[in-house]
Write an enzyme that holds these catalytic residues in place. Structure first.
Site: not given
Length: 318
Positions: A42-46
């Site tokens: 999961l991306d940091p922004l997710a």
């Protein structure tokens, strides 16, 4: 220590950092060195469901990576960014704002097997380098399309609580009139997708289909394989485990990652053979993939049944 921690990953934390946090907490809980892996970046922004495997459960991480996922994501219309998310430079803009009816009208175009071009800011390797590393250097990145499957797409509705949204989500980020006639600045969509799907690309393409541009402002994974938000724990609860909270409140058993596969009860003789990696014959069962368990309900292995013969796919040392 074998099992699963289903982590509700907070905003700003990377998947690798989440794995590091689990390792630290396991040490603090007195479990010593534990093998740890995760079942889908999961991306940091997710935010949202990040399955983290412990011990023998790490042998199932490949299956978790291949599993379908469910996401809630918000598209902000009017600007497209280099990363197709809230970070990066604005690369295109438009004054066009679609109505909810227009958005819902194009969703069937993106349902089923589709081709999509991944974002330049992605972990895909090009010539041995990550695409995002090349993009950050200012190099032109030529991304090729790839086939994925979108099982379903639907508007999330007006209530952020309906998608178990975190506190930072606001009604403005999911708003849309019930009649579907007013122009929208934002819309939130629920997507059930196959492995390899880029939600940021999906959001870009939906925006283009309604005659404008857009980017993702919120992305939340609500389900990964058999795991969903009801099983997920917060960072605070994870840290509490390191301070003495009950293991049963945090760690699910290994077989929790196998609920989508039928179990097969093995005789003591068959269980002994399977543990040794040997083929076992004379079993009356349908062909297919099973997880075998012994007479104490302990998982022995993933096994493939074919014409009454059992063959080990992946054994568990429990």
């Amino acid at each position: 220590m074998n099992g699963w921690i289903i982590f509700d990953k907070p905003l700003g934390l990377g998947s690798t950092q989440a794995v590091g946090a689990v390792k630290r907490v396991c040490r603090e809980a007195g479990l010593g060195k534990v093998k740890v892996g995760h079942g889908g970046t999961l991306d940091p922004l997710a935010t949202g469901v990040l399955p983290i495997a412990l011990g023998e459960a790490t042998k199932l991480c490949g299956r978790m990576l291949d599993a379908s996922k469910v996401y809630a994501f918000t598209i902000a219309f009017g600007t497209e960014t280099s990363g197709l998310d809230a970070e990066g430079e604005v690369v295109a803009s438009s004054d066009v704002r679609p109505t909810l009816a227009q958005v819902e009208a194009v969703l069937p175009r993106f349902t089923g097997p589709i081709e999509q071009v991944p974002p330049a800011y992605s972990a895909i390797r090009i010539g041995g380098q990550r695409a995002y590393d090349l993009a950050r250097k200012g190099e032109a990145v030529e991304m090729t399309s790839r086939g994925v499957t979108i099982y379903s797409l639907r508007h999330a509705g007006l209530d952020p609580a309906s998608i178990a949204a975190p506190a930072e989500w606001t009604p403005d980020q999911v708003r849309g009139d019930e009649e579907g006639a007013d122009p929208l600045d934002f819309v939130t969509i629920i997507a059930h997708v196959s492995k390899g799907t880029y939600i940021r690309s999906l959001a870009r393409d939906i925006a283009h289909a309604v005659g404008t541009v857009g980017h993702v402002t919120m992305l939340r994974r609500t389900k990964a394989g058999p795991f969903d938000l009801e099983q997920a724990i917060s960072l605070d609860k994870l840290n509490a485990f390191g301070q003495g909270a009950a293991q049963s409140d945090v760690i699910l058993p290994l077989e929790a990652g196998l609920v989508d596969i039928p179990a097969l009860n093995l005789s003591p003789e068959a269980a002994g053979a399977i543990r040794q990696g040997r083929v076992w014959t004379g079993v009356a069962t349908d062909d297919g993939l099973y997880w075998g368990r012994d007479d104490q309900n302990r998982p022995i292995a993933l096994i493939e049944a074919l014409a009454g013969t059992l063959k080990v796919v992946r054994g568990f040392n429990l």
